[in-house]
Design an enzyme around this catalytic site. Structure first.
Site, short mmCIF file in Angstrom:
data_model
loop_
_atom_site.label_atom_id
_atom_site.label_comp_id
_atom_site.label_asym_id
_atom_site.label_seq_id
_atom_site.Cartn_x
_atom_site.Cartn_y
_atom_site.Cartn_z
N ILE A 163 0.81 -1.08 0.06
CA ILE A 163 0.14 0.01 0.01
C ILE A 163 1.00 1.28 -0.06
O ILE A 163 0.83 2.22 -0.73
CB ILE A 163 -0.83 0.03 1.16
CG1 ILE A 163 -1.95 -1.03 1.20
CG2 ILE A 163 -1.54 1.15 1.14
CD1 ILE A 163 -2.39 -1.34 2.54
N ASP B 293 -9.27 7.08 8.49
CA ASP B 293 -10.12 5.98 8.01
C ASP B 293 -10.25 4.80 9.13
O ASP B 293 -10.77 3.76 8.95
CB ASP B 293 -9.53 5.22 6.61
CG ASP B 293 -10.78 4.39 5.97
OD1 ASP B 293 -11.87 4.67 6.13
OD2 ASP B 293 -9.91 3.09 5.83
N GLU C 223 -13.56 0.79 16.99
CA GLU C 223 -14.31 0.77 16.11
C GLU C 223 -15.57 0.09 16.39
O GLU C 223 -15.30 -1.04 16.68
CB GLU C 223 -13.61 0.26 14.70
CG GLU C 223 -12.37 1.13 14.42
CD GLU C 223 -11.70 0.66 13.03
OE1 GLU C 223 -12.00 -0.44 12.71
OE2 GLU C 223 -10.98 1.59 12.66
N HIS D 72 -13.50 3.21 8.11
CA HIS D 72 -12.62 2.04 7.89
C HIS D 72 -13.04 1.42 6.66
O HIS D 72 -13.19 0.14 6.55
CB HIS D 72 -12.42 1.15 9.11
CG HIS D 72 -11.01 0.38 9.12
ND1 HIS D 72 -10.42 -0.10 10.31
CD2 HIS D 72 -10.21 0.04 8.12
CE1 HIS D 72 -9.36 -0.93 10.06
NE2 HIS D 72 -9.14 -0.51 8.79
#
Length: 311
Positions: free
Chosen positions: A155, A256, A261, A280
């Site tokens: 990434i 993000d 979460e 996310h």
């Protein structure tokens, strides 16, 4: 019961291409928000040979509830939601679908970088409210500015190469990188990167060593007016410290991922006009959904078929 070995999926669905690969197994779906206790109950009920992890965490309790368990396969690359020490102690393989969502996450990182630099959400909101801010607003031009990449995996490399194409000076920190893309310069210390970068983008895994790596001290090293983007893991950032830094020190942040979460609501970030939030979602594209499912399925099959061959 149909006599097939069971694979639990910690989600409500899986790409049809992945389901087809796993046709010799019975798939049991745990739902959209599975909790550890619920997964343990499912494991006790079905004694799965494999678990594909989409949402939630796989703890030692879940593993102990499934004596037949041989492999835990992540639907994606972040295996910090799996208790890897517990898995190793029990002889359970842990696999990740490395690179399956790299393009999706890299694109989302750039979406956040550009949204921050160009104030896209804010200007859109102002336009919808009837304002025309051409005479009073200036966006940030990225050409010629410095992009700092923390983590040069698949990434990070994609984000870096795009930065080069955008005319940016690109620097990166990754003590494990053996090669770097053309136009990218490795730095030896994170402090050096923070002090030099106009945009910092995080692309490293979360470990106990780097948890909270961005805190009051390290954020103070950033350039005044810098942009921070995190499409990696929320645990990398001390969120109260970032909220403080966004009140005058940093220009903007695009986030993000979050320490907890779904993000706890209410949250200080909701009140900050210069932070752009997404749930996310970076790795959840149409293509990545298929790639991650197929990658996770193939990782399960590789372990189970290897086990079968070894018997």
């Amino acid at each position: 019961m149909n006599g097939k070995d069971v694979i639990i999926v910690t989600g409500a669905d899986l790409a049809p291409e992945a389901v087809a690969l796993l046709g010799d197994y019975e798939l049991v779906f745990a739902g959209k928000k599975p909790q550890a206790a619920e997964l343990a109950a499912l494991a006790r009920q079905h004694n799965p040979v494999g678990i594909i992890v989409r949402y939630g965490s796989v703890t030692a309790e879940v593993m102990d509830a499934a004596p037949a368990l041989k492999v835990i396969s992540k639907h994606g690359s972040g295996i910090d939601v799996i208790d890897q020490k517990a898995a190793a102690e029990r002889g359970i393989a842990v696999r990740a679908a490395v690179g399956a969502n790299a393009a999706a996450v890299a694109e989302h990182a750039w979406a956040l970088i550009l949204a921050c630099a160009k104030s896209v959400p804010q200007l859109n909101a102002r336009m919808r409210a009837g304002h025309w801010d051409k005479s009073v607003h200036k966006t940030i031009e990225l050409n010629g500015r410095t992009l700092g990449i923390v983590g040069l995996g698949e990434i990070g490399r994609r984000v870096a190469v795009t930065g080069v194409a955008m005319g940016m000076r690109v620097i990166a920190f990754d003590p494990y990188a053996k090669t770097v893309p053309a136009g990218v310069t490795l730095v030896s210390e994170l402090k050096q990167l923070y002090q030099a970068a106009d945009v910092v983008s995080l692309h490293c895994p979360l470990t106990e060593e780097n948890r909270g790596m961005l805190n009051r001290e390290t954020l103070s090293w950033f350039k005044d007016g810098a942009i921070l983007v995190n499409t990696a893991r929320g645990g990398l950032i001390d969120e109260p410290a970032l909220a403080e830094a966004l009140d005058g020190k940093l220009y903007a942040a695009g986030l993000d991922s979050f320490a907890i979460e779904p993000m706890v609501v209410p949250h200080p970030f909701q009140q900050l006009p210069n932070v752009i939030l997404s749930p996310h979602i970076g790795g959840v594209s149409d293509a990545a959904y298929v790639n991650m499912g197929v990658g996770a399925a193939n990782n399960v099959l590789a372990v189970l078929q290897g086990s079968a061959a070894a018997v």
